[in-house]
Design a protein around this motif. Structure first.
Motif, PDB file in Angstrom:
ATOM      1  N   VAL A   1      74.791  17.121  17.282  1.00 54.75           N
ATOM      2  CA  VAL A   1      73.540  17.912  17.408  1.00 54.75           C
ATOM      3  C   VAL A   1      73.443  18.770  18.598  1.00 54.75           C
ATOM      4  N   VAL A   2      73.912  18.542  19.692  1.00 53.48           N
ATOM      5  CA  VAL A   2      73.917  19.453  20.883  1.00 53.48           C
ATOM      6  C   VAL A   2      74.511  20.688  20.532  1.00 53.48           C
ATOM      7  N   ARG A   3      75.712  20.706  19.988  1.00 54.03           N
ATOM      8  CA  ARG A   3      76.385  21.915  19.568  1.00 54.03           C
ATOM      9  C   ARG A   3      75.637  22.699  18.852  1.00 54.03           C
ATOM     10  N   VAL A   4      74.993  22.096  17.668  1.00 56.87           N
ATOM     11  CA  VAL A   4      74.256  23.033  16.981  1.00 56.87           C
ATOM     12  C   VAL A   4      73.115  23.727  17.740  1.00 56.87           C
ATOM     13  N   LEU A   5      72.456  23.046  18.388  1.00 54.91           N
ATOM     14  CA  LEU A   5      71.244  23.178  19.309  1.00 54.91           C
ATOM     15  C   LEU A   5      71.683  24.381  20.463  1.00 54.91           C
ATOM     16  N   GLU A   6      72.923  24.108  20.840  1.00 58.86           N
ATOM     17  CA  GLU A   6      73.458  25.184  21.856  1.00 58.86           C
ATOM     18  C   GLU A   6      73.644  26.576  21.033  1.00 58.86           C
ATOM     19  N   GLY A   7      74.259  26.654  20.012  1.00 57.87           N
ATOM     20  CA  GLY A   7      74.332  27.733  19.272  1.00 57.87           C
ATOM     21  C   GLY A   7      73.098  28.549  18.879  1.00 57.87           C
ATOM     22  N   CYS A   8      72.121  27.666  18.470  1.00 59.15           N
ATOM     23  CA  CYS A   8      70.899  28.244  17.992  1.00 59.15           C
ATOM     24  C   CYS A   8      70.160  28.873  19.496  1.00 59.15           C
ATOM     25  N   ALA A   9      70.378  28.220  20.692  1.00 56.59           N
ATOM     26  CA  ALA A   9      69.634  28.427  21.718  1.00 56.59           C
ATOM     27  C   ALA A   9      70.325  29.882  22.327  1.00 56.59           C
TER      28      ALA A   9
ATOM     29  N   LEU B   1      69.920  32.364  20.811  1.00 54.74           N
ATOM     30  CA  LEU B   1      68.716  33.506  20.452  1.00 54.74           C
ATOM     31  C   LEU B   1      67.790  33.426  21.580  1.00 54.74           C
ATOM     32  N   PRO B   2      67.050  34.542  21.408  1.00 58.24           N
ATOM     33  CA  PRO B   2      65.594  34.551  22.467  1.00 58.24           C
ATOM     34  C   PRO B   2      64.548  33.401  21.996  1.00 58.24           C
ATOM     35  N   VAL B   3      64.690  32.696  21.001  1.00 56.54           N
ATOM     36  CA  VAL B   3      64.056  31.528  20.542  1.00 56.54           C
ATOM     37  C   VAL B   3      64.906  30.911  20.049  1.00 56.54           C
ATOM     38  N   LEU B   4      64.605  29.415  19.857  1.00 56.01           N
ATOM     39  CA  LEU B   4      65.378  28.164  19.341  1.00 56.01           C
ATOM     40  C   LEU B   4      64.922  27.868  17.834  1.00 56.01           C
ATOM     41  N   PRO B   5      65.598  28.500  16.972  1.00 61.07           N
ATOM     42  CA  PRO B   5      65.203  28.075  15.354  1.00 61.07           C
ATOM     43  C   PRO B   5      65.789  26.806  15.017  1.00 61.07           C
ATOM     44  N   VAL B   6      65.030  25.939  14.224  1.00 56.96           N
ATOM     45  CA  VAL B   6      65.425  24.835  13.762  1.00 56.96           C
ATOM     46  C   VAL B   6      65.066  24.733  12.298  1.00 56.96           C
ATOM     47  N   PRO B   7      65.544  23.927  11.341  1.00 61.46           N
ATOM     48  CA  PRO B   7      65.082  23.928  10.005  1.00 61.46           C
ATOM     49  C   PRO B   7      63.788  23.031   9.926  1.00 61.46           C
ATOM     50  N   ALA B   8      62.892  23.777   9.328  1.00 61.59           N
ATOM     51  CA  ALA B   8      61.580  23.059   9.464  1.00 61.59           C
ATOM     52  C   ALA B   8      61.582  21.812   8.506  1.00 61.59           C
ATOM     53  N   GLY B   9      60.838  20.705   8.962  1.00 58.87           N
ATOM     54  CA  GLY B   9      60.777  19.746   7.941  1.00 58.87           C
ATOM     55  C   GLY B   9      61.932  18.588   8.063  1.00 58.87           C
ATOM     56  N   VAL B  10      62.983  18.960   8.568  1.00 57.73           N
ATOM     57  CA  VAL B  10      64.284  18.282   8.863  1.00 57.73           C
ATOM     58  C   VAL B  10      64.358  17.389   9.889  1.00 57.73           C
TER      59      VAL B  10
ATOM     60  N   LEU C   1      64.334  11.280  14.221  1.00 54.47           N
ATOM     61  CA  LEU C   1      63.768  12.418  14.960  1.00 54.47           C
ATOM     62  C   LEU C   1      63.682  13.663  14.189  1.00 54.47           C
ATOM     63  N   PRO C   2      62.453  14.114  14.235  1.00 52.48           N
ATOM     64  CA  PRO C   2      62.449  15.590  13.859  1.00 52.48           C
ATOM     65  C   PRO C   2      63.203  16.777  14.668  1.00 52.48           C
ATOM     66  N   PHE C   3      63.944  17.636  13.831  1.00 50.24           N
ATOM     67  CA  PHE C   3      64.609  18.516  14.843  1.00 50.24           C
ATOM     68  C   PHE C   3      63.797  19.387  15.869  1.00 50.24           C
TER      69      PHE C   3
ATOM     70  N   ARG D   1      66.704  24.945  29.739  1.00 47.91           N
ATOM     71  CA  ARG D   1      66.606  26.013  29.150  1.00 47.91           C
ATOM     72  C   ARG D   1      65.369  26.309  28.594  1.00 47.91           C
ATOM     73  N   ARG D   2      64.812  27.668  28.601  1.00 53.06           N
ATOM     74  CA  ARG D   2      63.343  27.773  28.155  1.00 53.06           C
ATOM     75  C   ARG D   2      63.632  28.619  26.723  1.00 53.06           C
ATOM     76  N   ARG D   3      63.081  28.153  25.787  1.00 51.98           N
ATOM     77  CA  ARG D   3      63.000  29.092  24.444  1.00 51.98           C
ATOM     78  C   ARG D   3      61.807  28.234  23.954  1.00 51.98           C
ATOM     79  N   ARG D   4      61.281  29.116  22.898  1.00 50.82           N
ATOM     80  CA  ARG D   4      60.439  28.620  21.949  1.00 50.82           C
ATOM     81  C   ARG D   4      60.870  27.982  20.889  1.00 50.82           C
ATOM     82  N   VAL D   5      60.648  26.834  20.371  1.00 52.08           N
ATOM     83  CA  VAL D   5      61.307  26.275  19.242  1.00 52.08           C
ATOM     84  C   VAL D   5      60.368  26.527  18.010  1.00 52.08           C
ATOM     85  N   VAL D   6      61.101  27.117  17.156  1.00 51.41           N
ATOM     86  CA  VAL D   6      60.463  27.934  16.055  1.00 51.41           C
ATOM     87  C   VAL D   6      61.060  27.197  14.626  1.00 51.41           C
ATOM     88  N   PRO D   7      60.289  26.353  14.013  1.00 47.13           N
ATOM     89  CA  PRO D   7      60.669  25.805  12.721  1.00 47.13           C
ATOM     90  C   PRO D   7      60.790  26.931  11.651  1.00 47.13           C
ATOM     91  N   VAL D   8      61.927  26.928  10.961  1.00 49.02           N
ATOM     92  CA  VAL D   8      62.173  27.930   9.797  1.00 49.02           C
ATOM     93  C   VAL D   8      62.271  27.228   8.737  1.00 49.02           C
TER      94      VAL D   8
END
Length: 251
Positions: free
Chosen positions: A133-141, A143-152, A187-189, A202-209
């Motif tokens: 989970v951390v490796r996935v989040l590190e990859g997403c982070a 970017l200027p925002v942190l995208p996560v799959p909405a509703g997962v 837990l929700p992503f 880290r400072r990122r805005r979490v954006v459900p996609v």
């Protein structure tokens, strides 16, 4: 029982399985591409007969999302049969029969090979490890925002708890498909991402996609979760505290 062979014994899970088995007094052979004297690439099988000769049990942790797992399983099962191995323990993933992800389909195909083999077998499915989970989040982070799959949501589990369960199963006889092992929290992503950001500084805005397709729908439906088998105890927050300490300075 004889010697226990651990394939992928230097990997994220396999090294913990090896440590646990040795702590319990078992003789263990580690099989991986770079572990002398049993440096074996399961995809071609060379050297595998020597690695499993005299073994009573094989714990099959080796796996790669890049492919080759079915071929590796064929080689391993054939070698186990020739050597008279009595028990093969296979680690799989919760949802391989519900989520149409390519890697999950491969894991399910390997399960079927194990079940059809002449060797006694045990299969354990678990939810995702904390570090994945951390490796996935590190990859997403990145970017200027942190995208996560909405509703997962996800249900991460502590890898050492999975290793302890595999060691326990390896020390017993073939048990077939045993109950799944899931982490203690679903837990929700978005919540997992915010916990990661706090811990890593880290400072990122979490954006459900919102995404599309059958795999995303299966994840949204919870096909990869086992809330009824939330028998793990180590939480994601506890893992983050061990990995990052009290929290890094914001960046």
């Amino acid at each position: 029982m004889g010697t226990i062979v651990v394939t992928g014994g230097t990997g994220t899970l396999g090294r913990h399985v090896t440590e646990r088995l040795r702590a319990d007094g078992h003789e263990v052979r580690v099989v991986s591409r770079h572990s002398a004297p049993y440096a074996v690439d399961l995809r071609d099988g060379r050297g595998l007969d020597a690695a499993v000769t005299g073994a009573g049990t094989v714990v099959h942790c080796a796996s790669s999302p890049r492919g080759g797992d079915e071929r590796a399983a064929h080689h391993l099962l054939d070698a186990a049969r020739r050597a008279g191995v009595g028990h093969l323990v296979y680690i799989s993933i919760v949802g391989v029969d519900r989520v149409p992800l390519g890697y999950y389909r491969t894991k399910l195909a390997v399960e079927r090979l194990v079940e059809a083999s002449a060797t006694g077998w045990t299969i354990l499915r678990t939810t995702q490890f904390h570090d994945l989970v951390v490796r996935v989040l590190e990859g997403c982070a990145r970017l200027p925002v942190l995208p996560v799959p909405a509703g997962v949501a996800d249900q991460p589990v502590e890898v050492t708890e999975v290793a302890a369960r595999l060691a326990e199963l390896a020390g017993a006889g073939p048990a077939g498909r045993v109950p799944d092992l899931g982490g203690p929290q679903v837990l929700p992503f978005e919540e997992l991402a915010r916990a990661y950001l706090r811990a890593s500084g880290r400072r990122r805005r979490v954006v459900p996609v919102p995404l599309a397709g059958p795999t995303y729908r299966a994840f949204r439906a919870g096909g990869h979760l086992a809330p009824e088998r939330a028998s793990g105890t180590g939480t994601f927050e506890q893992y983050l505290e061990r990995r990052f300490g009290a929290g890094a300075p914001p960046r």
